[in-house]
Design a protein around this motif. Structure first.
Motif, PDB file in Angstrom:
ATOM      1  N   UNK A 191      13.817 -11.508 -10.506  1.00 62.56           N
ATOM      2  CA  UNK A 191      12.561 -11.341 -11.227  1.00 62.56           C
ATOM      3  C   UNK A 191      12.377  -9.866 -11.575  1.00 62.56           C
ATOM      4  N   UNK A 192      11.292  -9.572 -12.213  1.00 64.80           N
ATOM      5  CA  UNK A 192      11.040  -8.206 -12.651  1.00 64.80           C
ATOM      6  C   UNK A 192      10.943  -7.253 -11.458  1.00 64.80           C
ATOM      7  N   UNK A 193      11.615  -6.131 -11.594  1.00 62.57           N
ATOM      8  CA  UNK A 193      11.526  -5.095 -10.556  1.00 62.57           C
ATOM      9  C   UNK A 193      10.130  -4.487 -10.573  1.00 62.57           C
ATOM     10  N   UNK A 194       9.596  -4.233  -9.408  1.00 64.85           N
ATOM     11  CA  UNK A 194       8.305  -3.542  -9.304  1.00 64.85           C
ATOM     12  C   UNK A 194       8.594  -2.046  -9.236  1.00 64.85           C
ATOM     13  N   UNK A 216       9.895 -19.703  14.689  1.00 65.25           N
ATOM     14  CA  UNK A 216      10.890 -19.245  15.653  1.00 65.25           C
ATOM     15  C   UNK A 216      10.279 -18.784  16.966  1.00 65.25           C
ATOM     16  N   UNK A 217       8.991 -18.455  16.965  1.00 63.87           N
ATOM     17  CA  UNK A 217       8.360 -17.890  18.143  1.00 63.87           C
ATOM     18  C   UNK A 217       8.591 -16.406  18.291  1.00 63.87           C
ATOM     19  N   UNK A 218       9.372 -15.808  17.371  1.00 67.39           N
ATOM     20  CA  UNK A 218       9.665 -14.377  17.419  1.00 67.39           C
ATOM     21  C   UNK A 218       8.600 -13.628  16.611  1.00 67.39           C
ATOM     22  N   UNK A 219       7.960 -12.602  17.193  1.00 69.84           N
ATOM     23  CA  UNK A 219       6.956 -11.854  16.427  1.00 69.84           C
ATOM     24  C   UNK A 219       7.600 -11.106  15.267  1.00 69.84           C
ATOM     25  N   UNK A 220       6.848 -11.023  14.174  1.00 69.12           N
ATOM     26  CA  UNK A 220       7.321 -10.352  12.970  1.00 69.12           C
ATOM     27  C   UNK A 220       6.319  -9.265  12.603  1.00 69.12           C
ATOM     28  N   UNK A 221       6.823  -8.084  12.276  1.00 67.63           N
ATOM     29  CA  UNK A 221       5.935  -6.985  11.894  1.00 67.63           C
ATOM     30  C   UNK A 221       5.046  -7.394  10.735  1.00 67.63           C
ATOM     31  N   UNK A 222       3.783  -7.015  10.809  1.00 73.58           N
ATOM     32  CA  UNK A 222       2.827  -7.363   9.757  1.00 73.58           C
ATOM     33  C   UNK A 222       3.226  -6.768   8.415  1.00 73.58           C
ATOM     34  N   UNK A 223       3.949  -5.656   8.441  1.00 79.51           N
ATOM     35  CA  UNK A 223       4.363  -5.009   7.192  1.00 79.51           C
ATOM     36  C   UNK A 223       5.289  -5.892   6.368  1.00 79.51           C
ATOM     37  N   UNK A 224       5.876  -6.905   7.012  1.00 83.52           N
ATOM     38  CA  UNK A 224       6.817  -7.780   6.300  1.00 83.52           C
ATOM     39  C   UNK A 224       6.118  -8.681   5.284  1.00 83.52           C
ATOM     40  N   UNK A 225       4.795  -8.723   5.327  1.00 80.20           N
ATOM     41  CA  UNK A 225       4.056  -9.449   4.294  1.00 80.20           C
ATOM     42  C   UNK A 225       3.872  -8.603   3.039  1.00 80.20           C
ATOM     43  N   UNK A 226       4.291  -7.336   3.114  1.00 79.42           N
ATOM     44  CA  UNK A 226       4.208  -6.462   1.947  1.00 79.42           C
ATOM     45  C   UNK A 226       5.577  -5.986   1.491  1.00 79.42           C
ATOM     46  N   UNK A 227       6.480  -5.792   2.441  1.00 80.16           N
ATOM     47  CA  UNK A 227       7.796  -5.238   2.136  1.00 80.16           C
ATOM     48  C   UNK A 227       8.838  -5.904   3.037  1.00 80.16           C
ATOM     49  N   UNK A 511      17.267   0.658  -2.446  1.00 78.55           N
ATOM     50  CA  UNK A 511      17.370   2.005  -3.018  1.00 78.55           C
ATOM     51  C   UNK A 511      18.132   1.877  -4.329  1.00 78.55           C
ATOM     52  N   UNK A 512      17.543   2.438  -5.391  1.00 79.14           N
ATOM     53  CA  UNK A 512      18.115   2.332  -6.725  1.00 79.14           C
ATOM     54  C   UNK A 512      17.976   3.655  -7.457  1.00 79.14           C
ATOM     55  N   UNK A 513      19.121   4.235  -7.782  1.00 81.25           N
ATOM     56  CA  UNK A 513      19.153   5.496  -8.539  1.00 81.25           C
ATOM     57  C   UNK A 513      18.385   6.603  -7.832  1.00 81.25           C
ATOM     58  N   UNK A 514      18.547   6.583  -6.491  1.00 84.54           N
ATOM     59  CA  UNK A 514      18.027   7.682  -5.694  1.00 84.54           C
ATOM     60  C   UNK A 514      16.635   7.512  -5.145  1.00 84.54           C
ATOM     61  N   UNK A 515      15.951   6.410  -5.493  1.00 76.60           N
ATOM     62  CA  UNK A 515      14.587   6.201  -4.995  1.00 76.60           C
ATOM     63  C   UNK A 515      14.428   4.745  -4.555  1.00 76.60           C
ATOM     64  N   UNK A 516      13.468   4.471  -3.648  1.00 75.27           N
ATOM     65  CA  UNK A 516      13.243   3.091  -3.217  1.00 75.27           C
ATOM     66  C   UNK A 516      12.485   2.302  -4.276  1.00 75.27           C
ATOM     67  N   UNK A 517      12.850   1.040  -4.416  1.00 75.71           N
ATOM     68  CA  UNK A 517      12.174   0.150  -5.345  1.00 75.71           C
ATOM     69  C   UNK A 517      11.937  -1.191  -4.675  1.00 75.71           C
ATOM     70  N   UNK A 518      11.010  -1.951  -5.230  1.00 78.26           N
ATOM     71  CA  UNK A 518      10.742  -3.305  -4.745  1.00 78.26           C
ATOM     72  C   UNK A 518      11.269  -4.288  -5.774  1.00 78.26           C
ATOM     73  N   UNK A 519      11.987  -5.312  -5.300  1.00 78.98           N
ATOM     74  CA  UNK A 519      12.628  -6.251  -6.206  1.00 78.98           C
ATOM     75  C   UNK A 519      12.579  -7.647  -5.603  1.00 78.98           C
TER      76      UNK A 519
END
Length: 604
Positions: A191-194, A216-227, A511-519
């Motif tokens: 999909x479109x890169x953010x 799974x019963x394994x805790x997951x970091x809350x940040x994983x709902x964003x990244x 990481x894309x072309x030297x900077x982090x991106x969301x995809x």
């Protein structure tokens, strides 16, 4: 050597040999081999230059493919005594080899046009012949006329014909010839890169709130709902703390196409942030048909970086391989000799099938609308995937990002119409994801997981391939639960169901072309699932067992309880809301997402 006979017709002169008849100018008459309607959106543009070169691929029949398929299912069925007894390259080549009379007949046909054996290349099993010829000669050989066709939406142009013929005596000796009738637009499934300016690394530490993952019963970091990061995937899929050990035996591969380059500098930046123990490690680069390895940072590919960073990051320190396959449709009408406009995965298949050692796990994030790939070609390509499965290779393909079709709300630009001349509304599955010999991967998001919603997980039912036996139980259950008449006529309920499984597919931090991106996209889901499969192969190898190979018979039987069922979401497309997720298998997320903690026990 058997001379060809003009089946159903009397040749005018009794000839001592086929070669002599050709010298005398006598050939059997042509008979139509294949004809298609041009897919929606393609229109004739111009006539290609007479000397425009075509890389022609001729498929000879595989009379013993049924025997190979029987072997494949036996060595892939965890309840069969031969489970894991994969075949060698030589054994597979022997099972797909054509009869000698087919080889002879095709050779003599080529000789009649002064094409010598030194002018073409045979596949190891001799079931494919590849040669480069000017379009004027191809038109004569196939009794057809090529045109430059232009796609109204993208502006892409390709050189194709809508029908071709072969001498009548050759129909039993040639399955297909391409490129002729194929109008596919091979593309990456993302999909479109953010394009975010926020370069701050996601905060993942013991001080960050966590979410209970009921699957799974394994805790997951809350940040994983964003990244989504490597750590998120390890937590989500219960693989925290697992370290592979069978490093001399285990391998994972990524296929790269359309001039997508995996950048080493970006990979190191990714590792520094998300997998510091992998810093200064790399992967093996393999060029296929002249595929390039452009390491200019500005040329880094989003698809290639996504696939490499997450597949290899998740499976580290298992050895990784990146294949760069040349060939980039479309044809440029003002160029006489362009690059190869065949579907590039055919070139990759030729390459890997010619080598005895192939990565045990391979992920591909590319595909076409199934109906734009001629059925004859789709079946032969699918048969090539079966060859790899029989040799012990696990193949993952993205299921697509258009839901049940193209997820286009504008009826004027939708592609959810049949190519049979009726222009009837129809759900559009993707190929190769629809091939029953590969594992198709859909997309999820969030914690707890639901079907991805920013784009829509590709899914549905193949119009080319019937439902394989391993899907009978779960797919029949799903179809019986559908309200009567749901989407009647829009899909093939007897077809192979898509996808088989799913994994996270949105908000991946690369990481894309030297900077982090969301995809996002199922192009993230496939390499993620492939990374888990590589870890499972390590489990088997560490217990002295062979690799998993073709996965599906295992996934739908012994390992079915090792998946996190996804019951929320749907996959819109073609002006509909598509199919719904439900308990058990569904044509949105398949069997669900992997629980490595359970699967590592179930695969033994």
């Amino acid at each position: 050597m058997r001379g060809p006979s003009c089946r159903g017709l009397l040749c005018l002169v009794a000839l001592a040999s086929f070669t002599e008849s050709l010298a005398a100018g006598q050939r059997c008459p042509h008979k139509l081999k294949e004809s298609v309607n041009p897919p929606r959106g393609w229109a004739k543009h111009s006539i290609p230059p007479a000397e425009h070169n075509i890389v022609l691929r001729i498929a000879l029949p595989q009379p013993n493919f049924g025997v190979l398929e029987k072997h494949l299912y036996e060595v892939s069925d965890p309840y069969h005594p031969r489970y894991g007894a994969h075949l060698s390259k030589e054994e597979v080549d022997g099972l797909v080899a054509p009869h000698q009379e087919s080889i002879d007949a095709v050779d003599e046909w080529l000789m009649s046009y002064d094409i010598k054996e030194t002018d073409f290349v045979r596949s190891p099993a001799k079931d494919w012949v590849t040669l480069t010829l000017p379009v004027r000669l191809v038109e004569e050989m196939l009794n057809t006329t090529y045109h430059v066709w232009k796609h109204e939406g993208s502006g892409d142009s390709i050189v194709r014909t809508t029908s071709y013929s072969l001498p009548e005596n050759l129909h039993e000796h040639i399955d297909l010839v391409q490129p002729t009738t194929m109008f596919g637009q091979f593309k990456e499934m993302k999909s479109t890169i953010v394009w975010s300016d926020d370069t701050e690394a996601p905060s993942q530490s013991k001080n960050v709130a966590s979410i209970h993952n009921p699957a799974t019963g394994v805790p997951v970091d809350a940040s994983c709902n964003k990244t989504i990061t490597i750590k998120c995937l390890q937590q989500l899929y219960n693989a925290v703390g697992f370290t592979p050990t069978q490093l001399s035996k285990n391998t994972i591969g990524i296929t790269g196409y359309l001039e997508e380059f995996a950048n080493l500098q970006d990979l190191q930046s990714f590792y520094a942030e998300q997998r510091p123990d992998a810093l200064n490690s790399s992967f093996e680069f393999i060029s296929v048909k002249g595929g390039l390895n452009n390491q200019t940072l500005s040329e880094a590919g989003a698809e290639a970086n996504l696939d490499v960073q997450f597949a290899f990051g998740l499976s580290h320190p298992i050895a990784g391989t990146f294949y760069s396959t040349a060939g980039r449709p479309p044809f440029k009408p003002d160029v006489g000799t362009p690059t190869n406009t065949n579907e590039p995965y055919a070139d990759w298949l030729d390459f890997v099938l010619s080598h005895p050692n192939t990565p045990l796990t391979v992920s591909t994030s590319y595909g076409d609308h199934e109906q734009t790939v001629p059925e004859s070609y789709a079946r032969r390509t699918c048969a090539s995937f079966a060859q790899l499965g029989a040799r012990g290779v696990s193949l993952m393909f993205s299921s697509g990002d258009g839901g049940v079709g193209d997820n286009d709300a504008n009826p004027a630009t939708q592609t959810c119409f049949t190519n049979d001349g009726r222009n009837a509304t129809r759900f559009i599955p993707l190929f190769p994801a629809s091939c029953p010999f590969v594992t198709s991967v859909g997309g999820t998001q969030n914690v707890p997981e639901i079907a991805v919603s920013r784009f829509f997980s590709g899914g549905g039912f193949s119009d080319y391939f019937p439902r394989p036996w391993y899907q009978d139980k779960v797919v029949e259950k799903y179809l019986k639960a559908l309200p009567k008449g749901t989407y009647e006529g829009l899909f093939n309920p007897a077809g192979r169901g898509i996808p088989d499984v799913a994994a996270q597919g949105d908000r991946f931090r690369i990481w894309l072309r030297g900077v982090p991106r969301s995809i996002g996209g199922t192009s993230a889901s496939a390499p993620t699932f492939a990374g888990i499969v590589a870890l499972l192969n390590d489990v088997r190898l560490s217990h002295g067992q062979p690799p998993l190979g073709f996965l599906n018979p295992l996934l739908y039987s012994k390992a079915v309880s090792g998946f996190n069922d996804i019951t929320i979401g749907h996959n819109s497309g073609c002006g509909t809301t598509g199919f719904n997720c439900t308990e058990g298998w569904d044509p949105v997320t398949g069997l669900g997402t992997p629980n490595f903690g359970k699967l590592k026990k179930l695969v033994l």
